[in-house]
Design a protein around this motif. Structure first.
Motif, PDB file in Angstrom:
ATOM      1  N   GLY A 236       0.829  -1.200   0.000  1.00 15.04           N
ATOM      2  CA  GLY A 236       0.000   0.000   0.000  1.00 15.04           C
ATOM      3  C   GLY A 236       0.859   1.244   0.000  1.00 15.04           C
ATOM      4  O   GLY A 236       1.824   1.349  -0.775  1.00 15.04           O
ATOM      5  N   ALA A 237       0.541   2.193   0.902  1.00 13.61           N
ATOM      6  CA  ALA A 237       1.252   3.472   0.946  1.00 13.61           C
ATOM      7  C   ALA A 237       2.712   3.300   1.366  1.00 13.61           C
ATOM      8  O   ALA A 237       3.530   4.209   1.193  1.00 13.61           O
ATOM      9  CB  ALA A 237       0.540   4.430   1.891  1.00 13.61           C
ATOM     10  N   ASP A 238       3.075   2.122   1.931  1.00 18.55           N
ATOM     11  CA  ASP A 238       4.461   1.867   2.349  1.00 18.55           C
ATOM     12  C   ASP A 238       5.323   1.329   1.209  1.00 18.55           C
ATOM     13  O   ASP A 238       6.453   0.882   1.453  1.00 18.55           O
ATOM     14  CB  ASP A 238       4.485   0.872   3.514  1.00 18.55           C
ATOM     15  CG  ASP A 238       3.923   1.490   4.793  1.00 18.55           C
ATOM     16  OD1 ASP A 238       3.981   2.730   4.910  1.00 18.55           O
ATOM     17  OD2 ASP A 238       3.419   0.740   5.643  1.00 18.55           O
ATOM     18  N   GLY A 239       4.786   1.318  -0.009  1.00 17.50           N
ATOM     19  CA  GLY A 239       5.588   0.871  -1.142  1.00 17.50           C
ATOM     20  C   GLY A 239       5.533  -0.618  -1.327  1.00 17.50           C
ATOM     21  O   GLY A 239       4.464  -1.219  -1.254  1.00 17.50           O
ATOM     22  N   ALA A 251      17.932 -12.194  -0.624  1.00 17.19           N
ATOM     23  CA  ALA A 251      18.183 -10.753  -0.647  1.00 17.19           C
ATOM     24  C   ALA A 251      16.842 -10.050  -0.752  1.00 17.19           C
ATOM     25  O   ALA A 251      15.981 -10.483  -1.519  1.00 17.19           O
ATOM     26  CB  ALA A 251      19.070 -10.389  -1.839  1.00 17.19           C
ATOM     27  N   ALA A 252      16.670  -8.981   0.045  1.00 19.06           N
ATOM     28  CA  ALA A 252      15.380  -8.295   0.080  1.00 19.06           C
ATOM     29  C   ALA A 252      15.574  -6.790   0.073  1.00 19.06           C
ATOM     30  O   ALA A 252      16.535  -6.267   0.654  1.00 19.06           O
ATOM     31  CB  ALA A 252      14.595  -8.719   1.328  1.00 19.06           C
ATOM     32  N   TRP A 253      14.663  -6.079  -0.591  1.00 18.82           N
ATOM     33  CA  TRP A 253      14.675  -4.609  -0.618  1.00 18.82           C
ATOM     34  C   TRP A 253      13.262  -4.088  -0.399  1.00 18.82           C
ATOM     35  O   TRP A 253      12.290  -4.691  -0.855  1.00 18.82           O
ATOM     36  CB  TRP A 253      15.166  -4.086  -1.978  1.00 18.82           C
ATOM     37  CG  TRP A 253      16.611  -4.319  -2.226  1.00 18.82           C
ATOM     38  CD1 TRP A 253      17.645  -3.463  -1.952  1.00 18.82           C
ATOM     39  CD2 TRP A 253      17.200  -5.485  -2.805  1.00 18.82           C
ATOM     40  NE1 TRP A 253      18.855  -4.019  -2.322  1.00 18.82           N
ATOM     41  CE2 TRP A 253      18.607  -5.264  -2.854  1.00 18.82           C
ATOM     42  CE3 TRP A 253      16.709  -6.697  -3.290  1.00 18.82           C
ATOM     43  CZ2 TRP A 253      19.495  -6.203  -3.363  1.00 18.82           C
ATOM     44  CZ3 TRP A 253      17.583  -7.629  -3.800  1.00 18.82           C
ATOM     45  CH2 TRP A 253      18.965  -7.375  -3.825  1.00 18.82           C
ATOM     46  N   GLN A 254      13.170  -2.967   0.281  1.00 20.64           N
ATOM     47  CA  GLN A 254      11.886  -2.292   0.359  1.00 20.64           C
ATOM     48  C   GLN A 254      11.993  -0.936  -0.320  1.00 20.64           C
ATOM     49  O   GLN A 254      12.866  -0.124   0.017  1.00 20.64           O
ATOM     50  CB  GLN A 254      11.420  -2.126   1.820  1.00 20.64           C
ATOM     51  CG  GLN A 254      10.032  -1.482   1.887  1.00 20.64           C
ATOM     52  CD  GLN A 254       9.387  -1.607   3.257  1.00 20.64           C
ATOM     53  OE1 GLN A 254       9.820  -2.413   4.089  1.00 20.64           O
ATOM     54  NE2 GLN A 254       8.336  -0.831   3.483  1.00 20.64           N
ATOM     55  N   ALA A 255      11.129  -0.701  -1.283  1.00 27.33           N
ATOM     56  CA  ALA A 255      11.076   0.586  -1.985  1.00 27.33           C
ATOM     57  C   ALA A 255       9.824   1.308  -1.523  1.00 27.33           C
ATOM     58  O   ALA A 255       8.765   0.691  -1.373  1.00 27.33           O
ATOM     59  CB  ALA A 255      11.040   0.368  -3.497  1.00 27.33           C
ATOM     60  N   ALA A 256       9.947   2.619  -1.274  1.00 25.97           N
ATOM     61  CA  ALA A 256       8.800   3.364  -0.763  1.00 25.97           C
ATOM     62  C   ALA A 256       8.733   4.735  -1.414  1.00 25.97           C
ATOM     63  O   ALA A 256       9.771   5.329  -1.742  1.00 25.97           O
ATOM     64  CB  ALA A 256       8.902   3.513   0.754  1.00 25.97           C
ATOM     65  N   PRO A 257       7.520   5.253  -1.619  1.00 26.60           N
ATOM     66  CA  PRO A 257       7.374   6.593  -2.189  1.00 26.60           C
ATOM     67  C   PRO A 257       7.773   7.629  -1.143  1.00 26.60           C
ATOM     68  O   PRO A 257       7.683   7.372   0.061  1.00 26.60           O
ATOM     69  CB  PRO A 257       5.880   6.692  -2.505  1.00 26.60           C
ATOM     70  CG  PRO A 257       5.220   5.725  -1.580  1.00 26.60           C
ATOM     71  CD  PRO A 257       6.219   4.638  -1.311  1.00 26.60           C
ATOM     72  N   ALA A 258       8.218   8.819  -1.610  1.00 25.25           N
ATOM     73  CA  ALA A 258       8.636   9.879  -0.692  1.00 25.25           C
ATOM     74  C   ALA A 258       7.450  10.350   0.141  1.00 25.25           C
ATOM     75  O   ALA A 258       7.603  10.698   1.299  1.00 25.25           O
ATOM     76  CB  ALA A 258       9.230  11.042  -1.480  1.00 25.25           C
ATOM     77  N   GLU A 259       6.263  10.378  -0.465  1.00 24.45           N
ATOM     78  CA  GLU A 259       5.079  10.762   0.310  1.00 24.45           C
ATOM     79  C   GLU A 259       3.895   9.947  -0.177  1.00 24.45           C
ATOM     80  O   GLU A 259       3.878   9.461  -1.304  1.00 24.45           O
ATOM     81  CB  GLU A 259       4.794  12.256   0.157  1.00 24.45           C
ATOM     82  CG  GLU A 259       4.712  12.726  -1.274  1.00 24.45           C
ATOM     83  CD  GLU A 259       4.694  14.256  -1.346  1.00 24.45           C
ATOM     84  OE1 GLU A 259       3.678  14.826  -0.948  1.00 24.45           O
ATOM     85  OE2 GLU A 259       5.694  14.843  -1.803  1.00 24.45           O
ATOM     86  N   THR A 266      -7.466   1.332  -7.114  1.00 27.37           N
ATOM     87  CA  THR A 266      -7.858   0.216  -7.977  1.00 27.37           C
ATOM     88  C   THR A 266      -6.987   0.208  -9.230  1.00 27.37           C
ATOM     89  O   THR A 266      -6.892   1.216  -9.926  1.00 27.37           O
ATOM     90  CB  THR A 266      -9.345   0.324  -8.390  1.00 27.37           C
ATOM     91  OG1 THR A 266     -10.129   0.552  -7.222  1.00 27.37           O
ATOM     92  CG2 THR A 266      -9.804  -0.938  -9.101  1.00 27.37           C
ATOM     93  N   GLY A 267      -6.346  -0.917  -9.485  1.00 26.30           N
ATOM     94  CA  GLY A 267      -5.519  -1.019 -10.675  1.00 26.30           C
ATOM     95  C   GLY A 267      -4.057  -0.674 -10.419  1.00 26.30           C
ATOM     96  O   GLY A 267      -3.207  -0.903 -11.280  1.00 26.30           O
ATOM     97  N   ALA A 268      -3.741  -0.115  -9.233  1.00 33.99           N
ATOM     98  CA  ALA A 268      -2.340   0.225  -8.955  1.00 33.99           C
ATOM     99  C   ALA A 268      -1.489  -1.054  -8.933  1.00 33.99           C
ATOM    100  O   ALA A 268      -0.368  -1.082  -9.457  1.00 33.99           O
ATOM    101  CB  ALA A 268      -2.231   0.971  -7.627  1.00 33.99           C
ATOM    102  N   GLY A 269      -2.033  -2.125  -8.345  1.00 33.66           N
ATOM    103  CA  GLY A 269      -1.320  -3.405  -8.325  1.00 33.66           C
ATOM    104  C   GLY A 269      -1.060  -3.942  -9.724  1.00 33.66           C
ATOM    105  O   GLY A 269      -0.017  -4.563  -9.976  1.00 33.66           O
ATOM    106  N   ALA A 296       7.124   4.089  -8.497  1.00 35.10           N
ATOM    107  CA  ALA A 296       6.817   5.354  -9.174  1.00 35.10           C
ATOM    108  C   ALA A 296       5.604   5.202 -10.098  1.00 35.10           C
ATOM    109  O   ALA A 296       4.695   6.041 -10.105  1.00 35.10           O
ATOM    110  CB  ALA A 296       8.041   5.825  -9.961  1.00 35.10           C
ATOM    111  N   VAL A 297       5.575   4.140 -10.857  1.00 33.93           N
ATOM    112  CA  VAL A 297       4.456   3.931 -11.789  1.00 33.93           C
ATOM    113  C   VAL A 297       3.170   3.690 -11.008  1.00 33.93           C
ATOM    114  O   VAL A 297       2.099   4.204 -11.358  1.00 33.93           O
ATOM    115  CB  VAL A 297       4.768   2.761 -12.749  1.00 33.93           C
ATOM    116  CG1 VAL A 297       3.521   2.350 -13.519  1.00 33.93           C
ATOM    117  CG2 VAL A 297       5.888   3.158 -13.716  1.00 33.93           C
ATOM    118  N   SER A 298       3.277   2.891  -9.939  1.00 33.55           N
ATOM    119  CA  SER A 298       2.100   2.591  -9.129  1.00 33.55           C
ATOM    120  C   SER A 298       1.530   3.860  -8.498  1.00 33.55           C
ATOM    121  O   SER A 298       0.303   4.068  -8.463  1.00 33.55           O
ATOM    122  CB  SER A 298       2.492   1.583  -8.049  1.00 33.55           C
ATOM    123  OG  SER A 298       1.488   1.450  -7.094  1.00 33.55           O
ATOM    124  N   ALA A 299       2.404   4.743  -8.011  1.00 31.90           N
ATOM    125  CA  ALA A 299       1.927   6.008  -7.436  1.00 31.90           C
ATOM    126  C   ALA A 299       1.225   6.837  -8.503  1.00 31.90           C
ATOM    127  O   ALA A 299       0.205   7.474  -8.236  1.00 31.90           O
ATOM    128  CB  ALA A 299       3.103   6.781  -6.834  1.00 31.90           C
TER     129      ALA A 299
END
Lengths: 330, 330
Positions: A236-239, A251-259, A266-269, A296-299
C-alpha cells in the motif's frame, strides 16, 4: 511482446448517479464501459509504457464481444482470446458524489475442455513465432513483436479453473522457457509458487493469508521456499518489498514513495505487475531498480481515475524520489 | 400478428446478493438476464396467450445483440428491429432477501435519421404481406401470420424521439388502417391522443399527471376529447377503468379482481396491453369482456416473479371471479 493472461476478464461498467439509496430506483446519468480484469489492466499499462502486450484468456458471449470491441480501441493492445461457451462477466460500479458501490458478477464456469484449450492455446502462442492472427488488427508487427518473451497471469480464477490448472499454465511457460509472473490470491498463490513461477506479486493481506505468516518478509520467504523465484509484496502506501533467493542467500529490498499519494488505488497493483513484467521478466534489470520503477508507476496509477491508466510523466518525476533500502534476511 | 414496438428496449439484468449496503463491494451470487422494455414484455405475454407477436423498435450495440439472442430463445416472438448506431440500454436490479434496488441506464439517443428509419420500417412492415425476413428464424409462417393486424407502442421514449415523432408513428398506423395502442406517460400521452391512437393505457398516476384531472374518469374523458378512441386506465389493486366514446355518448366500465393479489406488479401493465391488443384491437370484442380478461391476466402476472410472464391457468380460474360494473358518464 508480453502475454497478459486474464483467467476471468470483465466488462467494467461505471454508473454515475446523483445519489444512491438501498431499495430505491435510480436513473443512471452516465454510463462508462471499459475492458476489465487484472490482466487486461496489465496489458493496458504495458502499452502506455511503450511495451507490446497481448491479451489472452477465456472470453465468451455478448459481454466478451463487448470487451473485445473496447480493447480494439485501446492503443497498442493485441488480443488472442480462447473462446468459451459461457458469457464473460460484468462488474457494475455505481458512483455517487459521496462514494462508490460495486457489484461483481461471478464469471462463467469453464468446462474441462475449455481449461485444456486455454493451456493448448498458451502453448501454441509460446511456440509460435508468427504471433496472433485472427484478432490482431494492428499493422504487421516487426519480427521481435512476433515472439512472446514473458507471461503474466493475473486475477481471480473463474469457476472450473482451479489452482492445479493454474499450476499447469505456469508449467507450460517453464517448459517453453519463458518467465512467468502470477498475481493471484488464496491457495492458488501457493500452487503457483510450487509450480515454480518466476515472480509472484501478492499484496500484504494476500501474502499473509495464503502463507499464515506474520510479516511480509516471512511470507515472501515462505513462497520462495515453495519454489517461487522472486516475490514482490505490495504494501500500500508503504511501497513494496521484493525478495529473491541467490546462491549467497536471500536478498530483500523495500522501496517506498517519498510521500503518500491519495486517489484511486484500484488497478495500482496491475501497474506494478506491468513494470515487473517489462523490467524484471523481459529486461532482467536488477531487482532494486525494478522496485523503484514499480513504486513510481504505481503512485502515478493512484492519481488516475480509471484502473489500467498511468501517468508516465508523473512516474518519471517521482522516480528519483523513491527510497530503496536493503532489508536483512537472517 | 401484432407488432409490439418498444422505443427503448433494454437488457434486464437481475443480480442476486446476500445483502446490500451502500459504498460496499458485493459478490453477485447469481445473474439472470432477460430481454426487457415494456413492448418486449407485451410481445412475450402475447406469445403466452397464443398470439403471434413481432418485436420492433430501435436496437443497437452489443447489448442489442444480447437482447436479440435472448428473444430468439423466447417461444413465439419474432423480431424486426431497426438498427441504430448507439448501444441499447441495460437495467440492473439488485435483489437482496429484503428488497430490490434498481439502476436504469438512460438508453442511446436516436439521431433524426434513425427516427425517420424507425417510421419507414414501420410503414414497410404495415405495407408488407410477407412479414419479417432477416431476423425471423421461425418456420415459414402461415398466410395470416404474414400480416400485421395491430400495433402496440409501449414504454418510455429514448433521447431524440419526442412526442411529435411518437404521433408520427401513430399516424402511420392510421394511414395503413391498423389499430394502434399507446402505453406511455407525460406529454407524449397527450400527443398520442391528439394523433388519434385507438387505445391509450395509462396507469392512474400517469393519467392524472398528463391531463391535470382529479379522477380517472375525468382523465380518460379528457384523453377521448383530444382524439383517443378508448382509454383503459389501470388502477392497481382496484382493477381498471375502460372508457370509450359511442354515438350515444361516453360509456365506461370498471373491472376489479375479487381479491387483491400480492406479488410483483412489474410487467402487470404490459400484460394488460397484450390483452387489449389481442382482444380489443384484433378481435374487436366488447370492451367489458376485454376488461375482465385484462384484470384476470394482469392478476396472474402479479404472481409471476419475472416481468413478461403470466400464468394462463390462473388467469382462466380468476376470470369468472372478476367483477364488472358500468360507470355512469354524465
Amino acid at each position: 511482446m508480453i502475454l497478459a493472461l486474464t483467467p476471468n476478464p470483465a466488462l467494467d461498467l461505471t454508473y454515475e448517479v446523483d445519489t444512491i439509496a438501498v431499495f430505491a430506483e435510480h436513473r443512471v446519468r452516465r454510463v462508462h464501459a471499459a475492458p476489465g480484469g487484472k490482466g487486461v489492466n496489465v496489458a493496458r499499462v504495458l502499452a502506455q509504457l511503450g511495451r507490446r502486450a497481448l491479451c489472452a484468456g477465456p472470453l465468451g458471449g455478448a459481454t466478451g464481444e463487448e470487451i473485445r470491441d473496447l480493447l480494439v480501441a485501446a492503443d497498442g493492445v493485441r488480443q488472442a482470446w480462447t473462446p468459451i461457451s459461457g458469457s464473460s462477466r460484468r462488474t457494475v460500479t455505481v458512483v455517487a458524489p459521496d462514494g462508490a458501490t460495486g457489484f461483481h458478477e461471478p464469471g462463467p464456469a469453464l468446462s474441462p475442455a475449455e481449461c485444456s484449450q486455454l493451456k493448448e492455446d498458451l502453448r501454441a502462442q509460446l511456440s509460435s513465432d508468427i504471433g496472433p492472427q485472427s484478432s490482431d488488427t494492428s499493422p504487421q508487427p516487426s519480427d521481435d513483436a512476433r515472439r512472446i518473451a514473458a507471461v503474466t497471469l493475473s486475477g481471480s480464477l473463474p469457476p472450473g479453473l482451479d489452482g492445479d490448472q493454474l499450476a499447469g499454465l505456469v508449467q507450460a511457460c517453464r517448459e517453453h522457457e519463458r518467465p512467468v509472473l502470477v498475481d493471484t490470491s488464496g491457495p492458488a498463490l501457493l500452487d503457483a509458487a510450487r509450480a515454480g513461477a518466476d515472480v509472484l506479486k501478492p499484496n500484504l493481506g494476500e501474502a499473509l493469508a495464503a502463507t499464515g505468516e506474520d510479516t511480509p518478509l516471512a511470507a515472501a520467504r515462505a513462497l520462495l521456499d515453495l519454489g517461487a523465484g522472486t516475490v514482490v509484496c505490495s504494501l500500500g502506501a508503504d511501497g513494496m518489498l521484493g525478495v529473491h533467493r541467490t546462491p549467497a542467500g536471500d536478498a530483500a529490498w523495500q522501496a517506498a514513495p517519498a510521500e503518500a499519494i491519495s486517489g484511486n488505488p484500484t488497478g495500482a497493483g496491475d501497474s506494478v505487475v506491468a513494470v515487473l513484467a517489462a523490467r524484471l521478466l523481459m529486461d532482467a534489470d536488477p531487482l532494486p531498480d525494478v522496485l523503484r520503477h514499480a513504486v513510481a508507476v504505481s503512485a502515478s496509477a493512484v492519481t488516475c481515475p480509471v484502473a489500467g491508466q498511468i501517468d508516465v510523466g508523473l512516474a518519471a518525476r517521482l522516480l528519483p524520489t523513491v527510497s530503496i533500502e536493503e532489508i536483512p534476511c537472517p
